[in-house]
Design an enzyme around this catalytic site. Structure first.
Site, PDB file in Angstrom:
ATOM      1  N   ALA A 127     -13.489   2.681  28.950  1.00 30.06           N
ATOM      2  CA  ALA A 127     -13.270   4.121  28.794  1.00 30.06           C
ATOM      3  C   ALA A 127     -11.829   4.443  29.159  1.00 30.06           C
ATOM      4  O   ALA A 127     -11.475   4.505  30.334  1.00 30.06           O
ATOM      5  CB  ALA A 127     -14.238   4.903  29.678  1.00 30.06           C
ATOM      6  N   LEU A 128     -11.017   4.597  28.120  1.00 31.45           N
ATOM      7  CA  LEU A 128      -9.594   4.848  28.355  1.00 31.45           C
ATOM      8  C   LEU A 128      -9.115   6.093  27.603  1.00 31.45           C
ATOM      9  O   LEU A 128      -8.596   7.037  28.191  1.00 31.45           O
ATOM     10  CB  LEU A 128      -8.776   3.624  27.922  1.00 31.45           C
ATOM     11  CG  LEU A 128      -7.255   3.772  27.871  1.00 31.45           C
ATOM     12  CD1 LEU A 128      -6.679   4.170  29.213  1.00 31.45           C
ATOM     13  CD2 LEU A 128      -6.607   2.474  27.393  1.00 31.45           C
ATOM     14  N   GLU A 130      -8.829   9.589  25.675  1.00 27.40           N
ATOM     15  CA  GLU A 130      -9.411  10.894  25.967  1.00 27.40           C
ATOM     16  C   GLU A 130      -9.312  11.795  24.745  1.00 27.40           C
ATOM     17  O   GLU A 130      -8.336  11.703  23.980  1.00 27.40           O
ATOM     18  CB  GLU A 130      -8.686  11.520  27.173  1.00 27.40           C
ATOM     19  CG  GLU A 130      -8.879  10.671  28.420  1.00 27.40           C
ATOM     20  CD  GLU A 130      -8.055  11.133  29.618  1.00 27.40           C
ATOM     21  OE1 GLU A 130      -7.161  11.986  29.432  1.00 27.40           O
ATOM     22  OE2 GLU A 130      -8.317  10.638  30.732  1.00 27.40           O
ATOM     23  N   ARG A 269      -5.454  -8.917 -12.634  1.00 25.53           N
ATOM     24  CA  ARG A 269      -5.560  -7.674 -13.385  1.00 25.53           C
ATOM     25  C   ARG A 269      -4.483  -7.589 -14.464  1.00 25.53           C
ATOM     26  O   ARG A 269      -3.290  -7.644 -14.160  1.00 25.53           O
ATOM     27  CB  ARG A 269      -5.438  -6.496 -12.417  1.00 25.53           C
ATOM     28  CG  ARG A 269      -5.250  -5.161 -13.066  1.00 25.53           C
ATOM     29  CD  ARG A 269      -6.537  -4.677 -13.737  1.00 25.53           C
ATOM     30  NE  ARG A 269      -6.320  -3.374 -14.364  1.00 25.53           N
ATOM     31  CZ  ARG A 269      -7.280  -2.688 -14.965  1.00 25.53           C
ATOM     32  NH1 ARG A 269      -8.510  -3.168 -15.025  1.00 25.53           N
ATOM     33  NH2 ARG A 269      -7.020  -1.525 -15.503  1.00 25.53           N
ATOM     34  N   GLN A 337      -3.317   1.353  -3.427  1.00 26.73           N
ATOM     35  CA  GLN A 337      -2.473   1.763  -4.554  1.00 26.73           C
ATOM     36  C   GLN A 337      -2.414   0.693  -5.638  1.00 26.73           C
ATOM     37  O   GLN A 337      -2.473   0.996  -6.823  1.00 26.73           O
ATOM     38  CB  GLN A 337      -1.057   2.051  -4.020  1.00 26.73           C
ATOM     39  CG  GLN A 337      -0.163   2.770  -5.003  1.00 26.73           C
ATOM     40  CD  GLN A 337      -0.651   4.184  -5.321  1.00 26.73           C
ATOM     41  OE1 GLN A 337      -1.363   4.786  -4.537  1.00 26.73           O
ATOM     42  NE2 GLN A 337      -0.300   4.682  -6.487  1.00 26.73           N
ATOM     43  N   ILE A 338      -2.327  -0.567  -5.220  1.00 31.86           N
ATOM     44  CA  ILE A 338      -2.223  -1.655  -6.203  1.00 31.86           C
ATOM     45  C   ILE A 338      -3.493  -1.754  -7.048  1.00 31.86           C
ATOM     46  O   ILE A 338      -3.437  -2.062  -8.229  1.00 31.86           O
ATOM     47  CB  ILE A 338      -1.901  -2.996  -5.479  1.00 31.86           C
ATOM     48  CG1 ILE A 338      -0.439  -2.973  -5.019  1.00 31.86           C
ATOM     49  CG2 ILE A 338      -2.150  -4.203  -6.388  1.00 31.86           C
ATOM     50  CD1 ILE A 338      -0.039  -4.109  -4.102  1.00 31.86           C
ATOM     51  N   GLY A 340      -5.271   0.792  -7.792  1.00 33.29           N
ATOM     52  CA  GLY A 340      -5.428   2.050  -8.520  1.00 33.29           C
ATOM     53  C   GLY A 340      -6.785   2.665  -8.220  1.00 33.29           C
ATOM     54  O   GLY A 340      -7.262   2.633  -7.085  1.00 33.29           O
ATOM     55  N   GLY A 341      -7.437   3.172  -9.256  1.00 32.29           N
ATOM     56  CA  GLY A 341      -8.742   3.832  -9.093  1.00 32.29           C
ATOM     57  C   GLY A 341      -9.770   2.932  -8.429  1.00 32.29           C
ATOM     58  O   GLY A 341     -10.578   3.383  -7.606  1.00 32.29           O
ATOM     59  N   GLU A 364      -6.471   2.670  21.974  1.00 36.79           N
ATOM     60  CA  GLU A 364      -5.851   2.011  23.127  1.00 36.79           C
ATOM     61  C   GLU A 364      -7.004   1.341  23.855  1.00 36.79           C
ATOM     62  O   GLU A 364      -8.157   1.758  23.729  1.00 36.79           O
ATOM     63  CB  GLU A 364      -5.158   3.021  24.055  1.00 36.79           C
ATOM     64  CG  GLU A 364      -3.929   3.694  23.476  1.00 36.79           C
ATOM     65  CD  GLU A 364      -2.633   2.882  23.610  1.00 36.79           C
ATOM     66  OE1 GLU A 364      -2.697   1.664  23.881  1.00 36.79           O
ATOM     67  OE2 GLU A 364      -1.563   3.486  23.433  1.00 36.79           O
TER      68      GLU A 364
END
Lengths: 369, 415
Positions: A127-128, A130, A269, A337-338, A340-341, A364
């Site tokens: 638990a670090l 917040e 592709r 991005q490479i 595409g869709g 963290e």
């Protein structure tokens, strides 16, 4: 003498973890993300690798020769190439275990380390972080006030992985607010301690297979002996920096895998009669991605090497972690991005890497080397 | 074992060279930027005397790969790492002056890499003599830069001589090699235009060879101490034995020479990266000191969302510079260990060239109007650093090489 050559042991660890990532983690990555759970078989087989027990010395029932930050980052890179959420789940006990190993009192080592050397996966929470827009690990708002032979913790935490599943939690709180890193201590707290409230499971943008929770401390009283390192406390910045190296290494792994995937796609592709990788617009993106992944790895190695050598490495770890977060986001974005869709469709892994990558800047703690 | 600690030998040299750069080079850096086309002869004579032998034939030359001994243990070498570390220190002092240091340069490196023992003996000895001496390399032509296959300078064998005709531009240290000392230039020319790349051969042309003329000395944005010239070759006759490698064309088994010359880039590209890093470090050191003097603290461990713009910029500059250095060290370490490093060499140069160009520009920006003033060195470093993203293959050429290797595409598949 400068060398970039892994030791035989490191190469063995690298190969073992790499094949685990490829054969066991990656095939289940999508399923576990969608179902919101890391499959039991991955946990069981991952635990068999003995990554944690292999670092804990025999006197605490482990089978290792101590902790090497370098070997850890090499292993974590491979785990990160499998899946970020699974890696964080599997390595969740490292924060507590390694922190105790590194800075615990003899008594703390004896009472906490053996539980991580068994045959069953034993989670532990950290638990670090917040839930504040201006969260900064040097200015925690969770406080621990001394009252006689007890500390009283108050404050809110988030992104606490496996809080509900773990018997123990390592909580970071300011014992001297306003003192920056020097004013923070770590406390080992059993889950059932009065004043520990674990909230509903969080819903995050990525790493959905990893169960994370908000945790609130309300006048949570723990004995002084729960403070890591005893009366003197701990070197919090050092612990935080070890965690940062872990996160940086995971980012390198994820980035490496995304580059491979994008590379294969760019070769296969075809558009306008030739592979899209034959176009500089795509090829140059790939080249830059690969360069940045390598750059991040070397920054991480160097910081880890400093850590192992006993040279101050906190600044280097911070730089590596921030660099890694930026790199992961750039690589994640471009791998979408490479494609595409297709990159936007959840059938493909790239959109998950893209979402996971954003988390690395916010994370963290969570894993330690 | 992964290790980032320089050996005691390299560390000692690094310290010594740094002191030299700080005390002998930096103080005159501005002067020789302003006095373009003039050389700090005093310094060069001293360099030749004191360090000539240590530099092993000149800066930027690097060293060619050594064949792995068959069987037996690999002997750890760190010659190229030593050069990279030294280069960074000298270029920290000043890029223009460092670049024009006496030595074999690229021409010397080519002879070292692909010359016969006789050629090495004949052409390289001069660099460890009493007087400063330079070597140069002439590849670029008005219409052929990175596109070396388009080289139009011709070499025709006539009896015992090659006859060179054509025009070369951007020859670094051409004046130093041919006019200011008894040096030579390695000229790339085609022996058969129809053969394309396979027809291109490197030739050693001595200073004072009739038919070779310096036609222009360029005025440049930066690295002004270093001379950059154009050369014209008109029926320039050189001995038949001055060709590097085999004169045969098309015979695939005899392209060793050409390949070896190309392979010098595997050694020189990381050195250009090291040059860039030296300049980048100068700028970063300067700005960090300036900030410290003003009492500005860089809070390294804090969250990105809490950083000031200034802190974020400085940290990014610092990480980028370090990343570039580590990529460079990896490339030269591979070379020292006899591993193929063309991919890593290109990665290092791409990263260093782009990172340092950005670092020096940012440094000027962060100092506001002070950064723009010629009173301050930052503007000079910004001008000097840009060349590293251009010569020895532009940043884009490095990306192209990196991408081809990644994709396993040939030059026909990725243009």
């Amino acid at each position: 003498m400068v060398s970039f050559e892994l030791s035989d042991e490191q190469r063995m660890v690298q190969e073992t973890v790499a094949s685990f990532a490829r054969d066991q983690m990656e095939p289940l990555m999508r399923e576990s993300e969608e179902s919101g759970a890391v499959p039991d078989e991955v946990i069981a087989k991952g635990w068999e690798l003995g990554l944690l027990g292999g670092c804990i010395p025999e006197e605490y029932e482990g089978f290792g020769e101590g902790l090497s930050a370098l070997t850890s980052v090499i292993a974590l890179e491979e785990l990160g190439s499998g899946d970020l959420a699974m890696a964080l789940h599997l390595m969740s006990p490292t924060v507590l275990a390694y922190a105790v190993m590194d800075q615990g009192t003899e008594e703390q080592k004896k009472s906490y380390l053996p539980r991580f050397c068994g045959e069953e996966f034993t989670p532990a929470a950290c638990a670090l972080v917040e839930p504040r827009y201006d969260f900064c690990p040097s200015a925690l708002t969770t406080t621990a006030e001394r009252e006689y032979d007890e500390y009283v913790l108050n404050g809110r935490k988030c992104l606490v992985a496996l809080a509900r599943e773990s018997d123990l939690m390592m909580a970071f709180a300011a014992t001297q607010p306003g003192m920056g890193f020097a004013g923070v201590d770590a406390f080992i707290i059993p889950r059932d301690t009065k004043g520990v409230e674990i909230g509903e499971r969080e819903k995050n943008m990525g790493v959905n297979a990893l169960a994370t929770y908000p945790v609130t401390f309300k006048d949570c009283r723990v004995p002084v002996s729960a403070k890591l390192g005893g009366e003197e406390g701990c070197d919090y910045l050092r612990l935080l920096s070890r965690c940062r190296l872990g996160l940086a290494a995971l980012a390198v792994g994820m980035g490496k895998r995304a580059v491979q995937h994008s590379r294969d796609y760019a070769r296969d592709r075809v558009a306008f009669g030739e592979p899209i990788g034959s176009r500089q617009a795509i090829a140059f993106m790939l080249a830059e991605m690969a360069i940045e992944v390598d750059a991040t790895r070397l920054l991480t190695w160097e910081a880890a090497w400093r850590c192992d050598k006993g040279i101050d490495f906190c600044k280097e770890a911070a730089l590596a972690k921030n660099y890694a977060a930026d790199m992961a986001m750039m690589v994640g974005d471009r791998s979408v991005q490479i494609m595409g869709g297709h990159g936007y469709i959840r059938e493909n892994p790239v959109e998950l890497w893209f979402r996971n990558a954003r988390g690395l800047a916010a994370f963290e703690g969570m894993v330690m080397v | 074992m992964i290790d980032f600690e320089l050996s005691p030998k390299i560390r000692a040299t690094k310290n010594m060279v740094h002191m030299f750069a700080e005390n002998a080079i930096r103080p005159i850096a501005r002067e020789y930027d302003e006095k373009e086309h003039e050389k700090p002869w005093e310094l060069f004579k001293m360099v030749q005397k004191v360090m000539g032998s240590m530099m092993g034939g000149g800066l930027g030359g690097g060293e060619a790969k050594e064949e792995k001994p068959e069987g037996g243990e690999k002997k750890p070498r760190e010659t190229n790492l030593m050069t990279a570390v030294t280069v960074e220190e000298i270029f920290w002092g000043d890029a223009g002056i460092a670049l024009s240091f006496p030595g074999g340069g690229l021409g010397g490196a080519a002879v070292q890499a692909s010359g016969t023992p006789e050629q090495r003996e004949k052409f390289l000895a001069r660099f460890s003599g009493e007087e400063p001496c330079w070597g140069a390399m002439a590849i670029t032509e008005p219409e052929a830069g990175s596109d070396t296959a388009n080289i139009k300078t011709t070499a025709v064998l006539d009896g015992d001589e090659w006859v060179l005709n054509g025009e070369k531009i951007f020859v670094t240290s051409g004046k130093s090699a041919l006019e200011d000392s008894k040096g030579f230039v390695v000229v790339w020319a085609t022996v058969d235009r129809s053969a394309g790349r396979a027809g291109i051969k490197p030739f050693i042309v001595e200073h004072g060879t009739p038919g070779m003329q310096i036609t222009k000395i360029e005025d440049k944005m930066g690295i002004r101490c270093s001379d950059t010239v154009s050369l014209s070759f008109m029926d320039c006759r050189i001995p038949k034995e001055n060709i590097l490698g085999s004169p045969e064309v098309m015979d695939k088994t005899k392209t060793e020479g050409f390949k070896k010359v190309m392979a010098t880039f595997d050694a020189t590209r990381p050195m250009v990266a090291a040059m860039a890093i030296g300049v980048g470090r100068a700028a970063l050191d300067f700005i960090k000191e300036a900030l410290a003097e003003q009492g500005v603290e860089i809070r390294y461990g804090i969250s990105p969302n809490r950083m000031t713009v200034l802190e974020r910029e400085i940290m990014q500059m610092e990480a980028d510079l370090k990343a570039a250095r580590l990529l460079t060290w990896r490339a030269v370490w591979m070379l020292d260990n006899g591993e193929r490093n063309d991919l890593q060499a290109s990665m290092a140069k791409a990263k260093a060239g782009a990172a340092v160009t950005r670092i020096t520009q940012k440094a000027v920006e962060l100092m506001g109007p002070l950064g723009y003033s010629r009173e301050c060195m930052l503007e000079k470093w910004m001008r000097d650093s840009k060349i590293n993203d251009i010569f020895e293959g532009t940043g884009q050429i490095q990306l192209l090489i990196t991408a081809r290797r990644l994709l396993d595409f040939g030059r026909d598949q990725l243009k």
